[in-house]
Write a protein that holds these residues in place. Structure first.
Motif, PDB file in Angstrom:
ATOM      1  N   ASP A   1       0.823  -1.216   0.000  1.00  0.00           N
ATOM      2  CA  ASP A   1       0.000   0.000   0.000  1.00  0.00           C
ATOM      3  C   ASP A   1       0.854   1.262   0.000  1.00  0.00           C
ATOM      4  N   GLN A   2       1.980   1.246   0.738  1.00  0.00           N
ATOM      5  CA  GLN A   2       2.853   2.418   0.798  1.00  0.00           C
ATOM      6  C   GLN A   2       3.581   2.661  -0.529  1.00  0.00           C
ATOM      7  N   VAL A   3       4.057   1.605  -1.142  1.00  0.00           N
ATOM      8  CA  VAL A   3       4.881   1.756  -2.351  1.00  0.00           C
ATOM      9  C   VAL A   3       4.027   1.867  -3.617  1.00  0.00           C
ATOM     10  N   ILE A   4       3.037   1.000  -3.743  1.00  0.00           N
ATOM     11  CA  ILE A   4       2.243   0.940  -4.972  1.00  0.00           C
ATOM     12  C   ILE A   4       0.935   1.710  -4.841  1.00  0.00           C
ATOM     13  N   GLY A   5       0.334   1.608  -3.683  1.00  0.00           N
ATOM     14  CA  GLY A   5      -0.973   2.227  -3.490  1.00  0.00           C
ATOM     15  C   GLY A   5      -2.071   1.309  -3.992  1.00  0.00           C
ATOM     16  N   LYS A   6      -3.268   1.856  -4.101  1.00  0.00           N
ATOM     17  CA  LYS A   6      -4.409   1.033  -4.502  1.00  0.00           C
ATOM     18  C   LYS A   6      -4.915   1.370  -5.902  1.00  0.00           C
ATOM     19  N   ASN A   7      -4.285   2.335  -6.576  1.00  0.00           N
ATOM     20  CA  ASN A   7      -4.812   2.817  -7.849  1.00  0.00           C
ATOM     21  C   ASN A   7      -3.986   2.454  -9.070  1.00  0.00           C
ATOM     22  N   ARG A   8      -2.934   1.618  -8.905  1.00  0.00           N
ATOM     23  CA  ARG A   8      -2.141   1.217 -10.066  1.00  0.00           C
ATOM     24  C   ARG A   8      -1.627  -0.198  -9.879  1.00  0.00           C
ATOM     25  N   LEU A   9      -1.185  -0.785 -10.972  1.00  0.00           N
ATOM     26  CA  LEU A   9      -0.620  -2.133 -10.940  1.00  0.00           C
ATOM     27  C   LEU A   9       0.851  -2.059 -10.551  1.00  0.00           C
ATOM     28  N   PRO A  10       1.376  -3.106  -9.927  1.00  0.00           N
ATOM     29  CA  PRO A  10       2.804  -3.102  -9.591  1.00  0.00           C
ATOM     30  C   PRO A  10       3.670  -3.172 -10.846  1.00  0.00           C
ATOM     31  N   GLU A  11       4.877  -2.638 -10.729  1.00  0.00           N
ATOM     32  CA  GLU A  11       5.851  -2.677 -11.814  1.00  0.00           C
ATOM     33  C   GLU A  11       7.143  -3.264 -11.269  1.00  0.00           C
ATOM     34  N   LEU A  12       7.982  -3.736 -12.157  1.00  0.00           N
ATOM     35  CA  LEU A  12       9.243  -4.353 -11.733  1.00  0.00           C
ATOM     36  C   LEU A  12      10.094  -3.389 -10.923  1.00  0.00           C
ATOM     37  N   LYS A  13      10.066  -2.111 -11.259  1.00  0.00           N
ATOM     38  CA  LYS A  13      10.875  -1.132 -10.536  1.00  0.00           C
ATOM     39  C   LYS A  13      10.437  -0.981  -9.081  1.00  0.00           C
ATOM     40  N   ASP A  14       9.207  -1.394  -8.735  1.00  0.00           N
ATOM     41  CA  ASP A  14       8.726  -1.319  -7.353  1.00  0.00           C
ATOM     42  C   ASP A  14       9.448  -2.302  -6.434  1.00  0.00           C
ATOM     43  N   GLN A  15       9.979  -3.358  -7.000  1.00  0.00           N
ATOM     44  CA  GLN A  15      10.621  -4.406  -6.210  1.00  0.00           C
ATOM     45  C   GLN A  15      11.740  -3.836  -5.326  1.00  0.00           C
ATOM     46  N   ALA A  16      12.503  -2.914  -5.842  1.00  0.00           N
ATOM     47  CA  ALA A  16      13.618  -2.340  -5.084  1.00  0.00           C
ATOM     48  C   ALA A  16      13.137  -1.566  -3.856  1.00  0.00           C
ATOM     49  N   ASN A  17      11.908  -1.093  -3.889  1.00  0.00           N
ATOM     50  CA  ASN A  17      11.364  -0.314  -2.782  1.00  0.00           C
ATOM     51  C   ASN A  17      10.516  -1.143  -1.829  1.00  0.00           C
ATOM     52  N   MET A  18      10.505  -2.467  -2.033  1.00  0.00           N
ATOM     53  CA  MET A  18       9.708  -3.348  -1.181  1.00  0.00           C
ATOM     54  C   MET A  18      10.562  -4.500  -0.659  1.00  0.00           C
ATOM     55  N   PRO A  19      11.542  -4.214   0.193  1.00  0.00           N
ATOM     56  CA  PRO A  19      12.452  -5.273   0.642  1.00  0.00           C
ATOM     57  C   PRO A  19      11.774  -6.359   1.483  1.00  0.00           C
ATOM     58  N   TYR A  20      10.789  -5.986   2.288  1.00  0.00           N
ATOM     59  CA  TYR A  20      10.116  -6.982   3.123  1.00  0.00           C
ATOM     60  C   TYR A  20       9.327  -7.963   2.246  1.00  0.00           C
ATOM     61  N   THR A  21       8.558  -7.448   1.307  1.00  0.00           N
ATOM     62  CA  THR A  21       7.777  -8.300   0.413  1.00  0.00           C
ATOM     63  C   THR A  21       8.697  -9.190  -0.412  1.00  0.00           C
ATOM     64  N   ASP A  22       9.788  -8.640  -0.905  1.00  0.00           N
ATOM     65  CA  ASP A  22      10.763  -9.419  -1.667  1.00  0.00           C
ATOM     66  C   ASP A  22      11.337 -10.547  -0.820  1.00  0.00           C
ATOM     67  N   ALA A  23      11.669 -10.236   0.440  1.00  0.00           N
ATOM     68  CA  ALA A  23      12.219 -11.253   1.346  1.00  0.00           C
ATOM     69  C   ALA A  23      11.192 -12.347   1.630  1.00  0.00           C
ATOM     70  N   VAL A  24       9.927 -11.977   1.793  1.00  0.00           N
ATOM     71  CA  VAL A  24       8.877 -12.968   2.054  1.00  0.00           C
ATOM     72  C   VAL A  24       8.730 -13.901   0.853  1.00  0.00           C
ATOM     73  N   ILE A  25       8.709 -13.344  -0.345  1.00  0.00           N
ATOM     74  CA  ILE A  25       8.582 -14.177  -1.546  1.00  0.00           C
ATOM     75  C   ILE A  25       9.768 -15.134  -1.653  1.00  0.00           C
ATOM     76  N   HIS A  26      10.973 -14.630  -1.417  1.00  0.00           N
ATOM     77  CA  HIS A  26      12.154 -15.502  -1.491  1.00  0.00           C
ATOM     78  C   HIS A  26      12.124 -16.566  -0.397  1.00  0.00           C
ATOM     79  N   GLU A  27      11.635 -16.226   0.769  1.00  0.00           N
ATOM     80  CA  GLU A  27      11.543 -17.215   1.849  1.00  0.00           C
ATOM     81  C   GLU A  27      10.507 -18.285   1.504  1.00  0.00           C
ATOM     82  N   ILE A  28       9.405 -17.895   0.923  1.00  0.00           N
ATOM     83  CA  ILE A  28       8.396 -18.868   0.499  1.00  0.00           C
ATOM     84  C   ILE A  28       9.000 -19.819  -0.537  1.00  0.00           C
ATOM     85  N   GLN A  29       9.727 -19.272  -1.485  1.00  0.00           N
ATOM     86  CA  GLN A  29      10.349 -20.118  -2.510  1.00  0.00           C
ATOM     87  C   GLN A  29      11.465 -20.978  -1.931  1.00  0.00           C
ATOM     88  N   ARG A  30      12.112 -20.494  -0.888  1.00  0.00           N
ATOM     89  CA  ARG A  30      13.188 -21.282  -0.275  1.00  0.00           C
ATOM     90  C   ARG A  30      12.650 -22.535   0.387  1.00  0.00           C
TER      91      ARG A  30
END
Length: 178
Positions: free
Chosen positions: A116-145
């Motif tokens: 919600d902080q990085v993307i908000g509710k009014n647009r789709l996520p973009e690849l460039k958002d990944q760099a600004n979402m370290p917690y979400t990135d870590a969760v996805i990598h942990e799930i895949q691990r």
């Protein structure tokens, strides 16, 4: 399993009854779909702004000579492989992700807050958002691990000697590229 047998013994399997006979027909339908998408990309290609893998590959095809591996058939085969590989890993990641979020609602809340902080509710996520979402990135990598994405494929291993809760995990070199 049937696909592997079909690849190894295509002439022998045609004498056996079963659903494997439709594999070639289905694969051809998928290849035709991919070929139509490649044609759309060729028509709309903007060399100054490639949109995805297909655009990038098409640009490489234009730069290379005629004996290059960058040709139309290779592009279709690669996209087909990416499609099948990505389908299983994506569905497994989503399944384990949903289970993780159900089991750990506090993780779900933190991920949702970051989105919600990085993307908000009014647009789709973009690849460039990944760099600004370290917690979400870590969760996805942990799930895949910890999920079983490639049970017989790539080995899971530590990249350096690690101690965790009284256990020692040594770095193991399996291949020279690790």
């Amino acid at each position: 399993m049937v696909g592997r047998l079909y690849e190894q013994f295509p002439h022998l399997l045609k004498y056996f009854p079963g659903s494997h006979h439709c594999i070639v027909e289905i694969a051809q339908h998928i290849k035709d779909f991919i070929a139509s998408r490649v044609e759309e990309h060729q028509e709309n290609l903007d060399p100054s702004d490639p949109q995805d893998f297909i655009d990038s590959f098409l640009l490489c095809m234009e730069k290379e000579d005629t004996d290059s591996a960058f040709d139309h058939n290779s592009l279709i085969a690669i996209v087909l492989n990416l499609f099948f590989a990505g389908t299983e890993t994506t569905s497994t990641t989503l399944r384990y992700g949903c289970l993780t979020f159900l089991k750990y609602p506090q993780v779900t809340e933190k991920v949702q807050e970051e989105i919600d902080q990085v993307i908000g509710k009014n647009r789709l996520p973009e690849l460039k958002d990944q760099a600004n979402m370290p917690y979400t990135d870590a969760v996805i990598h942990e799930i895949q691990r910890f999920s079983d994405l490639l049970p017989l494929g790539l080995p899971h291993m530590v990249t350096e000697d690690t101690s965790f809760r009284g256990y020692f995990f040594p770095r193991v070199l399996i291949c020279s590229f690790f």
